[in-house]
Design a protein around this motif. Structure first.
Motif, mmCIF file in Angstrom:
data_model
loop_
_atom_site.group_PDB
_atom_site.id
_atom_site.type_symbol
_atom_site.label_atom_id
_atom_site.label_comp_id
_atom_site.label_asym_id
_atom_site.label_seq_id
_atom_site.Cartn_x
_atom_site.Cartn_y
_atom_site.Cartn_z
ATOM 1 N N HIS A 81 -62.721 34.469 40.542
ATOM 2 C CA HIS A 81 -62.386 35.036 39.229
ATOM 3 C C HIS A 81 -61.216 34.283 38.603
ATOM 4 C CE1 HIS A 81 -61.748 37.653 35.964
ATOM 5 N NE2 HIS A 81 -60.857 38.461 36.517
ATOM 6 N N LEU A 82 -61.579 33.313 37.755
ATOM 7 C CA LEU A 82 -60.569 32.511 37.056
ATOM 8 C C LEU A 82 -60.404 32.903 35.599
ATOM 9 C CD1 LEU A 82 -62.608 29.912 38.609
ATOM 10 C CD2 LEU A 82 -60.237 29.172 38.621
ATOM 11 N N ALA A 83 -61.358 33.656 35.039
ATOM 12 C CA ALA A 83 -61.313 33.941 33.599
ATOM 13 C C ALA A 83 -60.070 34.744 33.267
ATOM 14 C CB ALA A 83 -62.559 34.713 33.176
ATOM 15 N N GLY A 84 -59.426 34.364 32.174
ATOM 16 C CA GLY A 84 -58.266 35.121 31.743
ATOM 17 C C GLY A 84 -57.445 34.320 30.762
ATOM 18 N N LEU A 85 -56.397 34.957 30.272
ATOM 19 C CA LEU A 85 -55.470 34.308 29.345
ATOM 20 C C LEU A 85 -54.203 33.965 30.121
ATOM 21 C CD1 LEU A 85 -55.971 36.701 26.293
ATOM 22 C CD2 LEU A 85 -57.127 34.530 26.759
ATOM 23 N N LYS A 86 -53.548 32.835 29.769
ATOM 24 C CA LYS A 86 -52.498 32.312 30.664
ATOM 25 C C LYS A 86 -51.225 31.847 29.964
ATOM 26 C CE LYS A 86 -54.194 27.605 30.401
ATOM 27 N NZ LYS A 86 -54.359 26.318 31.034
ATOM 28 N N THR A 153 -49.664 41.138 34.464
ATOM 29 C CA THR A 153 -51.132 41.335 34.543
ATOM 30 C C THR A 153 -51.667 40.752 35.849
ATOM 31 O OG1 THR A 153 -51.819 39.267 33.408
ATOM 32 C CG2 THR A 153 -51.411 41.217 32.006
ATOM 33 N N LYS A 154 -51.128 39.610 36.267
ATOM 34 C CA LYS A 154 -51.621 38.978 37.503
ATOM 35 C C LYS A 154 -51.327 39.871 38.700
ATOM 36 C CE LYS A 154 -53.629 35.460 35.993
ATOM 37 N NZ LYS A 154 -55.031 35.184 36.317
ATOM 38 N N LEU A 155 -50.110 40.444 38.742
ATOM 39 C CA LEU A 155 -49.744 41.310 39.863
ATOM 40 C C LEU A 155 -50.594 42.587 39.855
ATOM 41 C CD1 LEU A 155 -47.909 41.570 42.288
ATOM 42 C CD2 LEU A 155 -46.181 42.620 40.811
HETATM 43 P P1 NAD Z 1 -58.220 27.977 31.045
HETATM 44 O O1 NAD Z 1 -57.833 28.718 29.805
HETATM 45 O O2 NAD Z 1 -58.528 26.545 30.932
HETATM 46 O O3 NAD Z 1 -59.450 28.700 31.742
HETATM 47 C C1 NAD Z 1 -59.694 30.084 31.619
HETATM 48 C C2 NAD Z 1 -61.146 30.252 31.226
HETATM 49 O O4 NAD Z 1 -61.425 31.657 31.058
HETATM 50 C C3 NAD Z 1 -61.489 29.570 29.899
HETATM 51 O O5 NAD Z 1 -62.654 28.795 30.063
HETATM 52 C C4 NAD Z 1 -61.723 30.725 28.943
HETATM 53 O O6 NAD Z 1 -62.692 30.426 27.942
HETATM 54 C C5 NAD Z 1 -62.193 31.818 29.892
HETATM 55 N N1 NAD Z 1 -61.964 33.180 29.394
HETATM 56 C C6 NAD Z 1 -60.842 33.667 28.799
HETATM 57 N N2 NAD Z 1 -61.022 34.961 28.479
HETATM 58 C C7 NAD Z 1 -62.260 35.299 28.896
HETATM 59 C C8 NAD Z 1 -63.027 36.491 28.843
HETATM 60 N N3 NAD Z 1 -62.524 37.600 28.276
HETATM 61 N N4 NAD Z 1 -64.269 36.490 29.364
HETATM 62 C C9 NAD Z 1 -64.791 35.369 29.925
HETATM 63 N N5 NAD Z 1 -64.128 34.209 29.984
HETATM 64 C C10 NAD Z 1 -62.873 34.176 29.487
HETATM 65 O O7 NAD Z 1 -57.048 28.228 32.111
HETATM 66 P P2 NAD Z 1 -56.828 27.584 33.539
HETATM 67 O O8 NAD Z 1 -55.551 26.837 33.496
HETATM 68 O O9 NAD Z 1 -58.051 26.918 33.996
HETATM 69 O O10 NAD Z 1 -56.554 28.906 34.392
HETATM 70 C C11 NAD Z 1 -57.573 29.528 35.163
HETATM 71 C C12 NAD Z 1 -56.974 30.739 35.857
HETATM 72 O O11 NAD Z 1 -55.899 30.320 36.685
HETATM 73 C C13 NAD Z 1 -56.394 31.779 34.916
HETATM 74 O O12 NAD Z 1 -56.702 33.064 35.427
HETATM 75 C C14 NAD Z 1 -54.911 31.528 34.975
HETATM 76 O O13 NAD Z 1 -54.161 32.700 34.710
HETATM 77 C C15 NAD Z 1 -54.742 31.078 36.406
HETATM 78 N N6 NAD Z 1 -53.553 30.245 36.611
HETATM 79 C C16 NAD Z 1 -53.386 29.123 35.851
HETATM 80 C C17 NAD Z 1 -52.250 28.330 36.028
HETATM 81 C C18 NAD Z 1 -52.007 27.107 35.187
HETATM 82 O O14 NAD Z 1 -50.866 26.648 35.108
HETATM 83 N N7 NAD Z 1 -53.013 26.523 34.548
HETATM 84 C C19 NAD Z 1 -51.304 28.692 37.001
HETATM 85 C C20 NAD Z 1 -51.514 29.843 37.762
HETATM 86 C C21 NAD Z 1 -52.654 30.611 37.550
#
Ligand code: NAD
Ligand code: WQD
Length: 342
Positions: A81-86, A153-155
Protein backbone atom coordinates in the motif's frame (compact mmCIF):
# COMPACT_ATOMS: atom_id res chain seq x y z
CA UNK A 1 1.68 -20.48 -10.18
CA UNK A 2 3.27 -17.13 -9.38
CA UNK A 3 1.68 -14.94 -6.74
CA UNK A 4 -0.14 -11.72 -7.53
CA UNK A 5 0.67 -8.54 -5.63
CA UNK A 6 -1.59 -5.48 -5.63
CA UNK A 7 0.44 -2.24 -5.56
CA UNK A 8 -1.72 0.74 -4.66
CA UNK A 9 0.01 3.90 -5.83
CA UNK A 10 2.08 1.72 -8.15
CA UNK A 11 2.26 4.39 -10.87
CA UNK A 12 4.05 6.81 -8.53
CA UNK A 13 7.74 7.43 -7.96
CA UNK A 14 8.47 4.66 -5.45
CA UNK A 15 5.60 2.48 -6.64
CA UNK A 16 6.88 2.23 -10.21
CA UNK A 17 10.26 0.99 -8.93
CA UNK A 18 8.55 -1.48 -6.58
CA UNK A 19 6.39 -2.80 -9.45
CA UNK A 20 9.47 -3.27 -11.63
CA UNK A 21 11.31 -5.14 -8.85
CA UNK A 22 8.29 -7.39 -8.22
CA UNK A 23 7.92 -8.26 -11.92
CA UNK A 24 11.63 -9.02 -12.19
CA UNK A 25 11.31 -11.28 -9.13
CA UNK A 26 8.56 -13.27 -10.90
CA UNK A 27 5.41 -11.83 -9.31
CA UNK A 28 2.33 -10.79 -11.21
CA UNK A 29 1.37 -7.21 -10.39
CA UNK A 30 -1.88 -5.27 -10.40
CA UNK A 31 -1.51 -1.50 -9.93
CA UNK A 32 -4.40 0.48 -8.44
CA UNK A 33 -3.85 4.23 -8.72
CA UNK A 34 -6.02 7.29 -9.31
CA UNK A 35 -3.12 8.93 -11.19
CA UNK A 36 -3.54 12.13 -9.13
CA UNK A 37 0.25 12.46 -8.83
CA UNK A 38 1.53 10.13 -11.55
CA UNK A 39 1.39 9.20 -15.20
CA UNK A 40 0.31 5.99 -16.92
CA UNK A 41 3.53 6.38 -18.92
CA UNK A 42 5.45 5.16 -15.84
CA UNK A 43 3.58 1.85 -16.13
CA UNK A 44 4.22 1.66 -19.90
CA UNK A 45 7.93 2.18 -19.27
CA UNK A 46 7.99 -0.45 -16.51
CA UNK A 47 6.42 -2.91 -18.96
CA UNK A 48 9.10 -2.04 -21.52
CA UNK A 49 12.08 -2.72 -19.25
CA UNK A 50 10.74 -5.59 -17.13
CA UNK A 51 10.09 -9.31 -17.41
CA UNK A 52 6.33 -8.82 -17.48
CA UNK A 53 3.52 -6.31 -17.82
CA UNK A 54 1.67 -4.89 -14.84
CA UNK A 55 -2.11 -4.49 -15.05
CA UNK A 56 -3.17 -0.89 -14.37
CA UNK A 57 -6.58 -0.30 -12.79
CA UNK A 58 -7.52 3.35 -12.35
CA UNK A 59 -9.32 4.06 -9.09
CA UNK A 60 -9.33 5.74 -5.71
CA UNK A 61 -8.54 3.94 -2.46
CA UNK A 62 -11.40 5.83 -0.78
CA UNK A 63 -13.92 4.19 -3.16
CA UNK A 64 -15.19 0.98 -1.51
CA UNK A 65 -17.14 -0.04 -4.64
CA UNK A 66 -14.07 0.28 -6.86
CA UNK A 67 -12.05 -1.77 -4.35
CA UNK A 68 -14.70 -4.52 -4.32
CA UNK A 69 -14.63 -4.68 -8.13
CA UNK A 70 -10.82 -4.79 -8.05
CA UNK A 71 -10.70 -7.73 -5.61
CA UNK A 72 -13.51 -9.53 -7.49
CA UNK A 73 -11.68 -9.22 -10.83
CA UNK A 74 -8.19 -10.15 -9.60
CA UNK A 75 -7.08 -12.87 -7.22
CA UNK A 76 -4.70 -10.93 -4.98
CA UNK A 77 -2.26 -12.71 -2.65
CA UNK A 78 -0.75 -9.63 -0.98
CA UNK A 79 -1.01 -5.84 -1.02
CA UNK A 80 1.75 -3.22 -1.00
CA UNK A 81 0.00 0.00 0.00
CA UNK A 82 1.89 2.99 -1.38
CA UNK A 83 -1.04 5.19 -2.46
CA UNK A 84 -1.30 8.43 -0.58
CA UNK A 85 -0.37 12.07 -0.34
CA UNK A 86 3.14 12.96 0.87
CA UNK A 87 3.82 16.70 0.89
CA UNK A 88 4.48 17.90 4.45
CA UNK A 89 3.65 21.57 3.75
CA UNK A 90 0.42 20.72 1.93
CA UNK A 91 -0.60 18.50 4.85
CA UNK A 92 -0.35 21.52 7.19
CA UNK A 93 -2.45 23.63 4.80
CA UNK A 94 -5.02 20.88 3.95
CA UNK A 95 -5.10 18.42 6.88
CA UNK A 96 -8.65 17.28 6.07
CA UNK A 97 -7.52 16.08 2.65
CA UNK A 98 -4.56 14.19 4.15
CA UNK A 99 -6.66 12.45 6.82
CA UNK A 100 -9.22 11.55 4.13
CA UNK A 101 -6.82 10.11 1.54
CA UNK A 102 -4.18 8.63 3.83
CA UNK A 103 -6.22 7.47 6.83
CA UNK A 104 -9.78 6.96 5.51
CA UNK A 105 -8.39 5.59 2.21
CA UNK A 106 -6.17 3.07 4.03
CA UNK A 107 -9.07 2.03 6.26
CA UNK A 108 -11.26 1.44 3.19
CA UNK A 109 -8.52 -0.67 1.64
CA UNK A 110 -7.99 -2.78 4.77
CA UNK A 111 -11.73 -3.38 5.14
CA UNK A 112 -11.93 -4.41 1.48
CA UNK A 113 -9.06 -6.88 2.10
CA UNK A 114 -11.05 -8.29 5.03
CA UNK A 115 -14.17 -8.69 2.86
CA UNK A 116 -12.21 -10.47 0.14
CA UNK A 117 -9.96 -12.69 2.27
CA UNK A 118 -6.63 -10.99 1.48
CA UNK A 119 -4.42 -11.23 4.57
CA UNK A 120 -0.94 -9.84 3.73
CA UNK A 121 0.07 -6.18 3.64
CA UNK A 122 3.27 -4.16 3.33
CA UNK A 123 2.65 -0.50 4.20
CA UNK A 124 4.71 2.52 3.07
CA UNK A 125 5.45 4.51 6.19
CA UNK A 126 8.08 7.10 6.89
CA UNK A 127 10.85 8.03 9.31
CA UNK A 128 8.78 11.16 9.79
CA UNK A 129 6.75 9.22 12.41
CA UNK A 130 9.74 9.38 14.82
CA UNK A 131 10.18 12.11 17.39
CA UNK A 132 13.39 14.10 17.82
CA UNK A 133 16.44 12.08 18.92
CA UNK A 134 18.95 14.92 19.06
CA UNK A 135 20.77 13.37 16.07
CA UNK A 136 21.07 9.81 17.40
CA UNK A 137 20.32 7.08 14.82
CA UNK A 138 16.69 6.01 14.93
CA UNK A 139 15.86 2.35 15.48
CA UNK A 140 12.35 0.93 15.43
CA UNK A 141 12.01 1.41 19.21
CA UNK A 142 12.71 5.13 18.99
CA UNK A 143 9.63 6.87 20.41
CA UNK A 144 7.24 8.18 17.78
CA UNK A 145 6.16 11.82 17.75
CA UNK A 146 5.24 13.16 14.33
CA UNK A 147 5.00 16.95 14.23
CA UNK A 148 2.90 17.51 11.09
CA UNK A 149 -0.41 16.12 9.80
CA UNK A 150 1.35 14.03 7.12
CA UNK A 151 3.46 12.22 9.72
CA UNK A 152 0.43 11.78 11.97
CA UNK A 153 -1.53 10.12 9.14
CA UNK A 154 1.31 7.63 8.63
CA UNK A 155 1.40 6.74 12.34
CA UNK A 156 -2.39 6.37 12.47
CA UNK A 157 -2.36 3.95 9.54
CA UNK A 158 0.42 1.94 11.23
CA UNK A 159 -1.83 1.67 14.29
CA UNK A 160 -4.93 0.68 12.29
CA UNK A 161 -2.91 -1.93 10.40
CA UNK A 162 -1.40 -3.32 13.62
CA UNK A 163 -4.82 -3.64 15.28
CA UNK A 164 -6.45 -5.23 12.23
CA UNK A 165 -3.52 -7.64 11.79
CA UNK A 166 -3.81 -8.68 15.45
CA UNK A 167 -7.56 -9.24 15.20
CA UNK A 168 -7.96 -10.91 11.78
CA UNK A 169 -7.42 -14.59 11.18
CA UNK A 170 -4.23 -15.37 9.27
CA UNK A 171 -3.20 -11.72 8.83
CA UNK A 172 0.48 -10.68 8.66
CA UNK A 173 1.92 -7.29 7.89
CA UNK A 174 5.10 -5.28 7.57
CA UNK A 175 5.42 -1.53 8.08
CA UNK A 176 8.37 -0.09 6.16
CA UNK A 177 9.62 3.25 7.47
CA UNK A 178 11.56 4.88 4.65
CA UNK A 179 14.26 7.46 5.33
CA UNK A 180 14.97 9.76 2.31
CA UNK A 181 14.23 7.92 -0.96
CA UNK A 182 16.15 9.38 -3.93
CA UNK A 183 17.61 8.47 -7.34
CA UNK A 184 16.06 6.54 -10.20
CA UNK A 185 16.26 3.17 -11.90
CA UNK A 186 19.64 2.63 -13.57
CA UNK A 187 17.98 2.37 -17.01
CA UNK A 188 17.06 6.09 -16.86
CA UNK A 189 13.52 5.12 -17.96
CA UNK A 190 11.62 5.69 -14.70
CA UNK A 191 12.17 8.22 -11.94
CA UNK A 192 10.68 10.96 -9.81
CA UNK A 193 8.53 13.46 -11.70
CA UNK A 194 7.31 16.14 -9.28
CA UNK A 195 4.57 18.53 -10.33
CA UNK A 196 5.52 22.20 -9.77
CA UNK A 197 8.50 23.35 -7.72
CA UNK A 198 10.11 20.33 -6.04
CA UNK A 199 10.03 20.33 -2.22
CA UNK A 200 12.87 17.85 -1.86
CA UNK A 201 16.60 18.22 -2.25
CA UNK A 202 17.39 15.68 -5.02
CA UNK A 203 14.66 16.66 -7.49
CA UNK A 204 15.44 20.33 -6.87
CA UNK A 205 19.17 19.92 -7.59
CA UNK A 206 18.27 17.84 -10.66
CA UNK A 207 16.26 20.76 -12.06
CA UNK A 208 19.10 23.19 -11.36
CA UNK A 209 21.40 20.82 -13.25
CA UNK A 210 19.14 20.83 -16.32
CA UNK A 211 18.92 24.64 -16.22
CA UNK A 212 15.24 24.76 -15.24
CA UNK A 213 16.08 26.54 -11.94
CA UNK A 214 18.81 29.11 -11.30
CA UNK A 215 20.39 27.72 -8.13
CA UNK A 216 19.98 25.51 -5.12
CA UNK A 217 19.05 27.31 -1.90
CA UNK A 218 20.89 25.63 0.98
CA UNK A 219 18.43 25.83 3.87
CA UNK A 220 20.60 26.60 6.89
CA UNK A 221 24.40 26.55 7.29
CA UNK A 222 24.53 26.95 11.07
CA UNK A 223 23.38 23.51 12.20
CA UNK A 224 25.45 21.60 14.75
CA UNK A 225 26.99 19.34 12.08
CA UNK A 226 30.58 19.19 10.71
CA UNK A 227 29.90 21.55 7.78
CA UNK A 228 26.88 23.36 9.27
CA UNK A 229 24.33 21.91 6.84
CA UNK A 230 21.65 19.35 7.75
CA UNK A 231 22.29 15.61 7.52
CA UNK A 232 19.86 13.01 6.13
CA UNK A 233 19.97 9.29 5.37
CA UNK A 234 19.40 9.15 1.59
CA UNK A 235 18.47 5.75 0.17
CA UNK A 236 18.51 4.65 -3.47
CA UNK A 237 14.97 3.89 -4.68
CA UNK A 238 16.20 0.58 -6.19
CA UNK A 239 17.45 -0.51 -2.76
CA UNK A 240 14.11 0.57 -1.33
CA UNK A 241 12.18 -1.39 -3.98
CA UNK A 242 14.23 -4.52 -3.28
CA UNK A 243 13.29 -4.12 0.39
CA UNK A 244 9.59 -4.37 -0.56
CA UNK A 245 10.15 -7.61 -2.47
CA UNK A 246 11.99 -9.01 0.56
CA UNK A 247 9.16 -7.89 2.87
CA UNK A 248 6.64 -9.69 0.65
CA UNK A 249 8.83 -12.81 0.64
CA UNK A 250 9.08 -12.59 4.43
CA UNK A 251 5.26 -12.48 4.74
CA UNK A 252 4.97 -15.69 2.71
CA UNK A 253 7.79 -17.42 4.62
CA UNK A 254 7.65 -19.56 7.72
CA UNK A 255 9.45 -16.81 9.63
CA UNK A 256 6.52 -14.40 9.73
CA UNK A 257 3.93 -15.01 12.42
CA UNK A 258 0.19 -14.67 12.05
CA UNK A 259 -1.41 -11.64 13.71
CA UNK A 260 1.92 -9.82 13.91
CA UNK A 261 3.02 -6.52 12.35
CA UNK A 262 6.78 -6.05 11.95
CA UNK A 263 8.05 -2.47 11.80
CA UNK A 264 11.25 -2.10 9.77
CA UNK A 265 13.41 0.93 8.90
CA UNK A 266 14.69 1.18 5.34
CA UNK A 267 17.74 3.43 5.43
CA UNK A 268 21.46 3.08 4.83
CA UNK A 269 22.64 4.10 8.30
CA UNK A 270 24.94 6.61 6.56
CA UNK A 271 24.11 10.31 6.79
CA UNK A 272 25.08 12.95 4.20
CA UNK A 273 25.00 16.72 4.60
CA UNK A 274 23.42 19.06 2.05
CA UNK A 275 26.91 20.21 1.03
CA UNK A 276 28.08 16.60 0.58
CA UNK A 277 25.04 15.91 -1.60
CA UNK A 278 25.76 19.04 -3.63
CA UNK A 279 29.39 17.99 -4.19
CA UNK A 280 28.35 14.46 -5.17
CA UNK A 281 25.92 15.91 -7.72
CA UNK A 282 28.65 18.10 -9.23
CA UNK A 283 30.87 15.03 -9.54
CA UNK A 284 28.05 13.04 -11.20
CA UNK A 285 27.23 15.83 -13.67
CA UNK A 286 30.80 16.93 -14.35
CA UNK A 287 29.95 20.65 -14.02
CA UNK A 288 29.32 23.25 -11.30
CA UNK A 289 25.86 23.60 -9.79
CA UNK A 290 25.12 27.07 -8.37
CA UNK A 291 24.10 27.39 -4.71
CA UNK A 292 23.03 30.19 -2.39
CA UNK A 293 22.82 30.20 1.40
CA UNK A 294 19.24 30.55 2.64
CA UNK A 295 17.59 30.55 6.08
CA UNK A 296 16.70 27.25 7.75
CA UNK A 297 13.43 25.74 6.52
CA UNK A 298 10.68 25.66 9.18
CA UNK A 299 10.32 22.24 10.80
CA UNK A 300 13.76 20.91 9.73
CA UNK A 301 16.11 19.31 12.25
CA UNK A 302 19.91 18.93 12.08
CA UNK A 303 20.28 15.15 11.69
CA UNK A 304 17.97 12.27 10.72
CA UNK A 305 19.65 8.91 10.30
CA UNK A 306 18.50 5.27 10.43
CA UNK A 307 19.76 2.40 12.51
CA UNK A 308 19.08 -0.21 9.78
CA UNK A 309 20.05 -3.42 11.65
CA UNK A 310 16.54 -4.84 11.94
CA UNK A 311 16.05 -4.91 8.15
CA UNK A 312 19.21 -7.03 7.90
CA UNK A 313 18.18 -9.37 10.73
CA UNK A 314 14.53 -9.84 9.76
CA UNK A 315 14.53 -9.50 5.97
CA UNK A 316 18.20 -10.06 5.07
CA UNK A 317 18.13 -6.58 3.48
CA UNK A 318 21.00 -4.10 3.30
CA UNK A 319 21.36 -1.02 1.13
CA UNK A 320 23.87 -1.54 -1.69
CA UNK A 321 24.16 1.84 -3.39
CA UNK A 322 26.19 4.83 -2.18
CA UNK A 323 25.65 8.56 -2.63
CA UNK A 324 27.73 8.72 -5.84
CA UNK A 325 25.53 6.06 -7.45
CA UNK A 326 22.35 7.81 -6.24
CA UNK A 327 23.41 11.06 -7.91
CA UNK A 328 24.57 9.35 -11.12
CA UNK A 329 21.29 7.45 -11.52
CA UNK A 330 19.10 10.44 -10.65
CA UNK A 331 21.04 12.56 -13.15
CA UNK A 332 20.72 9.95 -15.93
CA UNK A 333 16.93 9.95 -15.51
CA UNK A 334 16.67 13.76 -15.37
CA UNK A 335 19.00 14.32 -18.34
CA UNK A 336 17.07 11.90 -20.52
CA UNK A 337 13.68 13.16 -19.34
CA UNK A 338 14.11 16.87 -18.53
CA UNK A 339 10.31 17.30 -18.42
CA UNK A 340 9.71 13.99 -16.63
CA UNK A 341 6.99 11.92 -18.34
CA UNK A 342 5.46 14.96 -20.08
P1 NAD B 1 3.94 9.48 -5.37
O1 NAD B 1 3.03 10.65 -5.19
O2 NAD B 1 4.86 9.47 -6.52
O3 NAD B 1 3.10 8.13 -5.39
C1 NAD B 1 1.86 7.99 -4.73
C2 NAD B 1 0.88 7.41 -5.72
O4 NAD B 1 -0.41 7.28 -5.09
C3 NAD B 1 0.68 8.30 -6.95
O5 NAD B 1 0.80 7.52 -8.12
C4 NAD B 1 -0.73 8.84 -6.79
O6 NAD B 1 -1.38 9.07 -8.04
C5 NAD B 1 -1.39 7.73 -5.99
N1 NAD B 1 -2.54 8.18 -5.19
C6 NAD B 1 -2.64 9.30 -4.43
N2 NAD B 1 -3.86 9.36 -3.87
C7 NAD B 1 -4.53 8.25 -4.26
C8 NAD B 1 -5.84 7.75 -4.02
N3 NAD B 1 -6.70 8.44 -3.25
N4 NAD B 1 -6.20 6.59 -4.59
C9 NAD B 1 -5.34 5.90 -5.39
N5 NAD B 1 -4.11 6.33 -5.67
C10 NAD B 1 -3.70 7.49 -5.11
O7 NAD B 1 4.76 9.32 -3.99
P2 NAD B 1 5.97 8.37 -3.63
O8 NAD B 1 7.13 9.22 -3.31
O9 NAD B 1 6.10 7.31 -4.64
O10 NAD B 1 5.44 7.77 -2.25
C11 NAD B 1 4.80 6.50 -2.17
C12 NAD B 1 4.44 6.23 -0.72
O11 NAD B 1 5.63 6.25 0.06
C13 NAD B 1 3.52 7.26 -0.10
O12 NAD B 1 2.60 6.59 0.73
C14 NAD B 1 4.44 8.13 0.71
O13 NAD B 1 3.77 8.72 1.82
C15 NAD B 1 5.47 7.13 1.16
N6 NAD B 1 6.76 7.74 1.49
C16 NAD B 1 7.39 8.52 0.55
C17 NAD B 1 8.61 9.11 0.86
C18 NAD B 1 9.31 10.01 -0.13
O14 NAD B 1 10.17 10.79 0.28
N7 NAD B 1 9.02 9.95 -1.42
C19 NAD B 1 9.19 8.89 2.11
C20 NAD B 1 8.53 8.09 3.04
C21 NAD B 1 7.30 7.51 2.70
C1 WQD C 1 16.66 17.21 2.76
C2 WQD C 1 17.62 18.28 3.27
C3 WQD C 1 16.60 20.41 3.65
C4 WQD C 1 15.60 21.34 -0.47
C5 WQD C 1 11.13 14.89 3.45
C6 WQD C 1 9.88 14.73 4.29
C7 WQD C 1 9.86 13.37 4.96
C8 WQD C 1 10.04 12.23 3.91
C9 WQD C 1 11.23 12.49 3.04
C10 WQD C 1 7.90 11.39 3.16
C11 WQD C 1 17.01 19.14 4.38
C12 WQD C 1 17.63 20.51 2.55
C13 WQD C 1 16.06 20.72 0.68
C14 WQD C 1 16.27 22.49 -0.94
C15 WQD C 1 17.81 22.30 0.90
N1 WQD C 1 8.91 12.16 3.03
N2 WQD C 1 17.14 21.20 1.35
N3 WQD C 1 17.36 22.92 -0.23
O1 WQD C 1 12.88 17.20 4.66
O2 WQD C 1 14.54 15.34 5.11
O3 WQD C 1 12.28 14.78 4.29
O4 WQD C 1 11.18 13.82 2.48
O5 WQD C 1 7.64 10.64 4.05
O6 WQD C 1 8.63 13.26 5.61
O7 WQD C 1 9.88 15.74 5.28
O8 WQD C 1 13.88 15.85 2.74
O9 WQD C 1 14.76 16.35 0.51
O10 WQD C 1 13.11 17.96 1.55
O11 WQD C 1 15.40 17.80 2.47
O12 WQD C 1 18.79 22.75 1.50
O13 WQD C 1 15.88 23.11 -1.94
O14 WQD C 1 17.90 19.17 2.18
O15 WQD C 1 16.61 21.55 4.46
O16 WQD C 1 18.03 19.42 5.29
P1 WQD C 1 13.42 15.89 4.30
P2 WQD C 1 14.23 17.01 1.72
Amino acid sequence: MSKTVLATGGAGYIGSHVVLALLNAGYRVVVFDNLSNSSPKAIERVARISNGAPVLVEGDVRDAGALDTLFENHKIDAVIHLAGLKAVGESVARPGLYYDVNVAGSSQLLNAMLRHGVSRMVFSSSATVYGETGGRPMDENTPTGPVNPYGKTKLMVEQILTDMTAASSGWRSVVLRYFNPVAAHGSGEIGEDPLGVPDNLFPFIAQVATGRRAQLDIFGNDYDTPDGTAIRDYIHVEDLARGHVMAIEHLFSGQAADNRTSVVNLGTGQGSSVREVHRAWEAACGFDIATRNAPRRAGDVAIICAEPGKAADLLGWRAKYDLARMCADHWRWQKRNPEGYR
